[in-house]
Motif scaffolding. Structure first.
Motif, mmCIF file in Angstrom:
data_model
loop_
_atom_site.group_PDB
_atom_site.id
_atom_site.type_symbol
_atom_site.label_atom_id
_atom_site.label_comp_id
_atom_site.label_asym_id
_atom_site.label_seq_id
_atom_site.Cartn_x
_atom_site.Cartn_y
_atom_site.Cartn_z
ATOM 1 N N THR A 7 1.023 -1.177 -0.066
ATOM 2 C CA THR A 7 -0.217 -0.215 0.041
ATOM 3 C C THR A 7 0.547 1.656 0.083
ATOM 4 O O THR A 7 0.525 2.049 -0.570
ATOM 5 N N ASP A 8 1.655 1.385 0.765
ATOM 6 C CA ASP A 8 3.031 2.232 0.650
ATOM 7 C C ASP A 8 3.936 2.658 -0.365
ATOM 8 O O ASP A 8 3.854 3.320 -0.943
ATOM 9 N N PHE A 9 3.636 1.569 -1.243
ATOM 10 C CA PHE A 9 4.586 1.657 -2.680
ATOM 11 C C PHE A 9 3.612 2.479 -3.432
ATOM 12 O O PHE A 9 4.520 2.910 -4.133
ATOM 13 N N VAL A 10 2.363 2.004 -3.392
ATOM 14 C CA VAL A 10 1.807 1.837 -4.287
ATOM 15 C C VAL A 10 1.552 4.201 -4.057
ATOM 16 O O VAL A 10 1.651 4.340 -5.192
ATOM 17 N N ALA A 11 1.538 3.977 -2.446
ATOM 18 C CA ALA A 11 1.240 5.006 -2.143
ATOM 19 C C ALA A 11 2.047 6.739 -2.456
ATOM 20 O O ALA A 11 2.238 7.205 -3.025
ATOM 21 N N ALA A 12 3.357 5.739 -2.285
ATOM 22 C CA ALA A 12 4.380 6.920 -2.888
ATOM 23 C C ALA A 12 5.063 6.761 -3.942
ATOM 24 O O ALA A 12 6.296 7.583 -4.482
ATOM 25 N N GLU A 13 3.960 5.833 -4.747
ATOM 26 C CA GLU A 13 4.772 6.481 -6.166
ATOM 27 C C GLU A 13 4.584 7.152 -7.074
ATOM 28 O O GLU A 13 4.945 7.861 -7.920
ATOM 29 N N PRO A 21 -1.658 2.092 -14.418
ATOM 30 C CA PRO A 21 -2.977 0.836 -13.088
ATOM 31 C C PRO A 21 -2.592 -0.097 -13.135
ATOM 32 O O PRO A 21 -3.392 -0.315 -12.455
ATOM 33 N N GLN A 22 -2.435 -0.860 -14.113
ATOM 34 C CA GLN A 22 -2.718 -2.575 -13.912
ATOM 35 C C GLN A 22 -1.456 -2.887 -13.077
ATOM 36 O O GLN A 22 -1.977 -3.682 -12.263
ATOM 37 N N GLU A 23 -0.497 -2.452 -12.940
ATOM 38 C CA GLU A 23 0.224 -3.023 -12.191
ATOM 39 C C GLU A 23 0.023 -2.464 -10.859
ATOM 40 O O GLU A 23 -0.268 -3.243 -9.875
ATOM 41 N N ALA A 24 -0.593 -0.941 -10.903
ATOM 42 C CA ALA A 24 -1.184 -0.416 -9.010
ATOM 43 C C ALA A 24 -2.478 -1.673 -9.183
ATOM 44 O O ALA A 24 -2.264 -1.678 -7.710
ATOM 45 N N ALA A 25 -3.369 -1.886 -9.884
ATOM 46 C CA ALA A 25 -4.011 -3.061 -9.111
ATOM 47 C C ALA A 25 -3.937 -4.107 -8.917
ATOM 48 O O ALA A 25 -4.037 -3.813 -7.782
ATOM 49 N N ARG A 26 -2.895 -4.405 -9.684
ATOM 50 C CA ARG A 26 -2.377 -6.253 -9.169
ATOM 51 C C ARG A 26 -1.060 -6.340 -7.518
ATOM 52 O O ARG A 26 -1.633 -6.787 -7.040
ATOM 53 N N ILE A 27 -0.490 -5.227 -7.743
ATOM 54 C CA ILE A 27 -0.236 -4.575 -6.311
ATOM 55 C C ILE A 27 -0.800 -4.265 -4.978
ATOM 56 O O ILE A 27 -0.807 -5.203 -3.858
ATOM 57 N N LEU A 28 -2.275 -3.639 -5.228
ATOM 58 C CA LEU A 28 -3.227 -3.276 -4.458
ATOM 59 C C LEU A 28 -4.025 -4.405 -4.181
ATOM 60 O O LEU A 28 -3.714 -4.725 -2.959
ATOM 61 N N ALA A 29 -3.841 -5.880 -5.099
ATOM 62 C CA ALA A 29 -4.413 -6.633 -4.944
ATOM 63 C C ALA A 29 -3.622 -7.598 -4.208
ATOM 64 O O ALA A 29 -4.734 -8.544 -3.129
#
Length: 81
Positions: A7-13, A21-29
């Motif tokens: 979660t922090d990785f996606v927020a800090a990006e 967006p697909q990669e962010a969705a995958r990481i959040l999943a």
């Protein structure tokens, strides 16, 4: 820890998945999956025995407003008359 890291990785990006967006969705999943796995490993809280609940007194019934009174002709009385 794993869920929070993702979660922090996606927020800090900073682009919040704008460029991928697909990669962010995958990481959040993955973060959701790890968080759920963590919840499932926690011990379940014990339920209270039914005997403790039965010893409590019943809750009082709510007070009801009195019914409006009727006038001499049988019609409901109006306030202010």
């Amino acid at each position: 820890r794993r869920a929070q890291f993702r979660t922090d990785f996606v927020a800090a990006e900073n682009s919040m998945g704008f460029h991928a967006p697909q990669e962010a969705a995958r990481i959040l999943a993955e973060a959701i999956d790890y968080a759920r796995q963590g919840q499932l490993t926690l011990p379940r809280p014990e339920k209270k025995p039914a005997a403790l609940d039965a010893s409590l007194p019943p809750a009082p019934a709510p007070a009801l407003a009195p019914a409006p009174s009727a006038s001499a002709d049988g019609k409901p009385a109006l306030a202010g008359n």
